[in-house]
Every structure is written in structure tokens, then in C-alpha cells.
Design a protein around this motif. Sequence first.
Motif, PDB file in Angstrom:
ATOM      1  N   VAL A  21     -69.709-101.204 -34.277  1.00  0.00           N
ATOM      2  CA  VAL A  21     -70.973-101.863 -34.616  1.00  0.00           C
ATOM      3  C   VAL A  21     -72.087-100.838 -34.446  1.00  0.00           C
ATOM      4  CG1 VAL A  21     -72.593-103.690 -33.996  1.00  0.00           C
ATOM      5  CG2 VAL A  21     -70.136-104.112 -33.863  1.00  0.00           C
ATOM      6  N   THR A  22     -72.880-100.622 -35.485  1.00  0.00           N
ATOM      7  CA  THR A  22     -73.953 -99.628 -35.377  1.00  0.00           C
ATOM      8  C   THR A  22     -75.303-100.248 -35.046  1.00  0.00           C
ATOM      9  OG1 THR A  22     -74.301 -99.729 -37.769  1.00  0.00           O
ATOM     10  CG2 THR A  22     -72.849 -97.995 -36.954  1.00  0.00           C
ATOM     11  N   ASN A  23     -75.466-101.525 -35.364  1.00  0.00           N
ATOM     12  CA  ASN A  23     -76.768-102.134 -35.088  1.00  0.00           C
ATOM     13  C   ASN A  23     -76.662-103.661 -35.077  1.00  0.00           C
ATOM     14  OD1 ASN A  23     -79.598-101.852 -34.617  1.00  0.00           O
ATOM     15  ND2 ASN A  23     -79.969-102.600 -36.685  1.00  0.00           N
ATOM     16  N   VAL A  24     -77.440-104.295 -34.212  1.00  0.00           N
ATOM     17  CA  VAL A  24     -77.549-105.758 -34.222  1.00  0.00           C
ATOM     18  C   VAL A  24     -79.036-106.125 -34.158  1.00  0.00           C
ATOM     19  CG1 VAL A  24     -75.328-106.124 -33.065  1.00  0.00           C
ATOM     20  CG2 VAL A  24     -77.403-106.002 -31.701  1.00  0.00           C
ATOM     21  N   LYS A  25     -79.383-107.245 -34.785  1.00  0.00           N
ATOM     22  CA  LYS A  25     -80.779-107.670 -34.775  1.00  0.00           C
ATOM     23  C   LYS A  25     -80.862-109.189 -34.840  1.00  0.00           C
ATOM     24  CE  LYS A  25     -85.239-106.822 -37.025  1.00  0.00           C
ATOM     25  NZ  LYS A  25     -85.942-106.111 -38.109  1.00  0.00           N
ATOM     26  N   THR A  51     -69.571-100.236 -39.481  1.00  0.00           N
ATOM     27  CA  THR A  51     -69.310 -99.076 -40.344  1.00  0.00           C
ATOM     28  C   THR A  51     -68.102 -99.266 -41.250  1.00  0.00           C
ATOM     29  OG1 THR A  51     -68.052 -98.091 -38.541  1.00  0.00           O
ATOM     30  CG2 THR A  51     -70.325 -97.394 -38.767  1.00  0.00           C
ATOM     31  N   ASN A  52     -67.125-100.048 -40.827  1.00  0.00           N
ATOM     32  CA  ASN A  52     -65.864-100.126 -41.561  1.00  0.00           C
ATOM     33  C   ASN A  52     -65.733-101.479 -42.268  1.00  0.00           C
ATOM     34  OD1 ASN A  52     -62.805-101.030 -41.494  1.00  0.00           O
ATOM     35  ND2 ASN A  52     -62.800 -98.799 -41.565  1.00  0.00           N
ATOM     36  N   TYR A  53     -65.392-101.456 -43.555  1.00  0.00           N
ATOM     37  CA  TYR A  53     -65.318-102.697 -44.337  1.00  0.00           C
ATOM     38  C   TYR A  53     -64.236-103.641 -43.805  1.00  0.00           C
ATOM     39  CZ  TYR A  53     -64.461-105.950 -48.150  1.00  0.00           C
ATOM     40  OH  TYR A  53     -64.282-107.096 -48.874  1.00  0.00           O
ATOM     41  N   VAL A  62     -70.950-117.104 -40.876  1.00  0.00           N
ATOM     42  CA  VAL A  62     -70.948-115.641 -40.894  1.00  0.00           C
ATOM     43  C   VAL A  62     -70.459-115.152 -42.257  1.00  0.00           C
ATOM     44  CG1 VAL A  62     -70.096-113.555 -39.744  1.00  0.00           C
ATOM     45  CG2 VAL A  62     -70.403-115.652 -38.413  1.00  0.00           C
ATOM     46  N   SER A  63     -71.206-114.250 -42.875  1.00  0.00           N
ATOM     47  CA  SER A  63     -70.817-113.740 -44.190  1.00  0.00           C
ATOM     48  C   SER A  63     -71.438-112.360 -44.399  1.00  0.00           C
ATOM     49  CB  SER A  63     -71.304-114.682 -45.294  1.00  0.00           C
ATOM     50  OG  SER A  63     -72.731-114.729 -45.293  1.00  0.00           O
ATOM     51  N   PHE A  64     -70.950-111.649 -45.419  1.00  0.00           N
ATOM     52  CA  PHE A  64     -71.642-110.425 -45.797  1.00  0.00           C
ATOM     53  C   PHE A  64     -73.039-110.794 -46.264  1.00  0.00           C
ATOM     54  CE2 PHE A  64     -67.345-108.480 -46.422  1.00  0.00           C
ATOM     55  CZ  PHE A  64     -67.541-107.383 -45.588  1.00  0.00           C
ATOM     56  N   LYS A  65     -74.025-109.987 -45.914  1.00  0.00           N
ATOM     57  CA  LYS A  65     -75.399-110.227 -46.346  1.00  0.00           C
ATOM     58  C   LYS A  65     -75.494-110.026 -47.862  1.00  0.00           C
ATOM     59  CE  LYS A  65     -80.100-108.443 -45.768  1.00  0.00           C
ATOM     60  NZ  LYS A  65     -80.295-107.968 -47.142  1.00  0.00           N
ATOM     61  N   GLY A  74     -75.745 -98.774 -46.788  1.00  0.00           N
ATOM     62  CA  GLY A  74     -75.882 -97.333 -46.643  1.00  0.00           C
ATOM     63  C   GLY A  74     -74.995 -96.795 -45.539  1.00  0.00           C
ATOM     64  N   ALA A  75     -75.407 -97.055 -44.313  1.00  0.00           N
ATOM     65  CA  ALA A  75     -74.662 -96.545 -43.167  1.00  0.00           C
ATOM     66  C   ALA A  75     -73.576 -97.513 -42.721  1.00  0.00           C
ATOM     67  CB  ALA A  75     -75.619 -96.274 -42.016  1.00  0.00           C
ATOM     68  N   GLY A  76     -73.396 -98.614 -43.466  1.00  0.00           N
ATOM     69  CA  GLY A  76     -72.379 -99.578 -43.054  1.00  0.00           C
ATOM     70  C   GLY A  76     -72.472-100.858 -43.845  1.00  0.00           C
ATOM     71  N   TRP A  77     -71.819-101.893 -43.319  1.00  0.00           N
ATOM     72  CA  TRP A  77     -71.756-103.197 -43.974  1.00  0.00           C
ATOM     73  C   TRP A  77     -72.575-104.195 -43.176  1.00  0.00           C
ATOM     74  CZ3 TRP A  77     -69.395-103.340 -48.630  1.00  0.00           C
ATOM     75  CH2 TRP A  77     -68.615-102.225 -48.965  1.00  0.00           C
ATOM     76  N   CYS A  78     -73.549-104.799 -43.831  1.00  0.00           N
ATOM     77  CA  CYS A  78     -74.461-105.714 -43.146  1.00  0.00           C
ATOM     78  C   CYS A  78     -73.913-107.147 -43.188  1.00  0.00           C
ATOM     79  CB  CYS A  78     -75.851-105.660 -43.777  1.00  0.00           C
ATOM     80  SG  CYS A  78     -77.095-106.532 -42.795  1.00  0.00           S
ATOM     81  N   ILE A  79     -73.849-107.766 -42.035  1.00  0.00           N
ATOM     82  CA  ILE A  79     -73.296-109.120 -41.893  1.00  0.00           C
ATOM     83  C   ILE A  79     -74.420-110.080 -41.496  1.00  0.00           C
ATOM     84  CG2 ILE A  79     -71.664-110.549 -40.579  1.00  0.00           C
ATOM     85  CD1 ILE A  79     -70.053-107.913 -40.114  1.00  0.00           C
ATOM     86  N   PHE A  80     -74.462-111.211 -42.164  1.00  0.00           N
ATOM     87  CA  PHE A  80     -75.467-112.245 -41.901  1.00  0.00           C
ATOM     88  C   PHE A  80     -74.856-113.299 -40.971  1.00  0.00           C
ATOM     89  CE2 PHE A  80     -77.430-116.340 -43.348  1.00  0.00           C
ATOM     90  CZ  PHE A  80     -78.731-116.088 -42.933  1.00  0.00           C
ATOM     91  N   VAL A  81     -75.530-113.589 -39.876  1.00  0.00           N
ATOM     92  CA  VAL A  81     -75.048-114.580 -38.894  1.00  0.00           C
ATOM     93  C   VAL A  81     -76.073-115.701 -38.808  1.00  0.00           C
ATOM     94  CG1 VAL A  81     -74.225-114.929 -36.535  1.00  0.00           C
ATOM     95  CG2 VAL A  81     -74.028-112.669 -37.592  1.00  0.00           C
ATOM     96  N   TYR A  82     -75.642-116.930 -39.132  1.00  0.00           N
ATOM     97  CA  TYR A  82     -76.565-118.070 -39.188  1.00  0.00           C
ATOM     98  C   TYR A  82     -76.158-119.150 -38.189  1.00  0.00           C
ATOM     99  CZ  TYR A  82     -79.260-121.987 -41.007  1.00  0.00           C
ATOM    100  OH  TYR A  82     -80.108-123.055 -41.116  1.00  0.00           O
TER     101      TYR A  82
END
Length: 312
Positions: free
Chosen positions: A255-259, A278-280, A302-305, A226-234
Motif C-alpha cells: 500500500v503506497t497511500n491511504v486517505k 502498487t500491484n494490480y 470497495v471497488s477500483f476508483k 500512475g504510481a499504482g491502483w486507486c481503490i475507492f472505499v465507501y
Amino acid sequence: MTQDEFKSLFGSIGDIESCKLVRDKITGQSLGYGFVNYSDPNDADKAINTLNGLKLQTKTIKVSYARPSSASIRDANLYVSGLPKTMSQKEMEQLFSQYGRIITSRILVDQVTGVSRGVGFIRFDKRIEAEEAIKGLNGQKPLGAAEPITVKFANNPSQKTGQALLTHLYQSSARRYAGPLHHQTQRFRPRDPQSSPLSLIARFSPIAIDGMSGLAGVGLSGGAAGAGWCIFVYNLSPEADESVLWQLFGPFGAVTNVKVIRDFTTNKCKGFGFVTMTNYDEAAMAIASLNGYRLGERVLQVSFKTSKQHKA
């Protein structure tokens, strides 16, 4: 940086009562600083400890307690030119510290070579200290300098000259990847700021060669948040927290958010987390650079979620 991105950055630390990104009243452009009020004083301490010195794209941000506004602290910012190219920021501070308490300082460097331009800024705690520094150092030759330095008050951004400079800076084509990015990304920094990072990744990043099939088109489904591109970090360590993710991903773009996902009983990291950008292209650059990156004893994945991965 937008107001929302500013709020998101500091909101990741704790509940915010209010925050404001300061803008030029005429041009509407951000002046590069802002204020945040936290509900809990402990969160303010945590924000300073976590985010002060954080690299965001080509900037290193400073986070500290705001001082109450008063006439004595206004207009205490000095512009210094003619500095020896070999002088470091620390050496410049030592030169000026004899006149008072320094709040911030910086030396301007060439974005490509990293060499000093011989120009710097010093902000004192009080205007009277800045006045004393001008009296003491303007027209003087510091140790190792061939020519006298010029020390004067910096233009207020709201003045006409400041406006013209701001307009020029913001309207000139932004070299988004011109500064040093992070770790191994230096080696595939684009020369043409408009060239696609993905094509450069494919040519220069050994990490990305194996992962390109996973990159192509993945973001168009699960990665879009929605508001950006979510990245999965393992494969994060149990001690990892949000500041680790900010430090890793901040240099690549907005970066708009980290969790960090924590175990409910121990409050330790469960080994993975999520980052929203926010940017692809910037997200793809971060993934190709950090997938396979060794962080302490661990190698990150690290990959796109995707929809199959853990829920945030």
C-alpha cells in the motif's frame, strides 16, 4: 518494501523531515528496519499509536522511539533454538525478562501450519543483559522442555553467514500469498504462488461472484493512478481514520497511500476514502475480499476508483 513505500506509509501520519530504510551495504537488500524523523513530536506519538502492530503482508511491524546509538546497546540480539514447540512468544519473554529489559522478541513459525519452529530471537536493551541471559539460560532446560535450549548472540547481517542467508531469502521465489492474509481471505489462499488471484477469487469468493463484471478491465481506466491502483472505499463511519484503511488493506500487499475524506467543518470522515496499491493482483484480491465486509455496524463497498467517483 521500497524507500518510497516506507516514506509513504509514515508520511500519511504527518510531515517527515527525513526517513531511511536501512540496507545491507554489500547486497543492497533491505534489512527490514528504518528510521523516521517527524517535524512535529506529536506526529511521532501518533505514528507509534497508529502503526505499531500493523500487519503488512506476512509481517507485523514494530514502531517505537529510536534510542541514541551507543556501544552499550549494540549487539544485544540473541538467537535461541531448541525451544518447546508449545512455548508462546509471551512465555519466552517471561523466561528471558529476569535478565533485563527486552526491546523486541519473536518466535519463528512455519508459514503454512503456523506451528512454532522452536527458534526465536530476543533483543535486550543492553549488551550486558544479553550476556547475562546467555550465562543463565544456555544449555538449560526450561519448564516443559525435553532438551536443553541453545542461547547465543545472533549473527550480524553484515557477517558472511548473514549475507548468505539474506541472499538465499531474497533470491528464493517469494510466496506472496503464503501467509495468513486477513479475515475471509484465508479460504482462498493460493497453493501455487504464481497462480492468478483473480482465478482463485472467481472460484472461491462468494463476494466476488457478483462483482467480477465490475472488476474486469475497470482498473485499466480510472483505477490506474500512475504510481499504482486507486481503490475507492465507501460506507466508512464518521470516526474512521487512516489507520483503519492501513489495517484493512496492508495484509494484501504493498500500500503506497491511504486517505480518508473528511468534512471541512467537523473533521469527521464523510463516509469514504481512497487506498493506492502498487500491484494490480493484490488490489483485486483486496477488493474481492473486503467488498461486502462488515466493519462494525457498516458494510463496506470497495471497488477500483472510476472517474465518476468523488475526487481524492
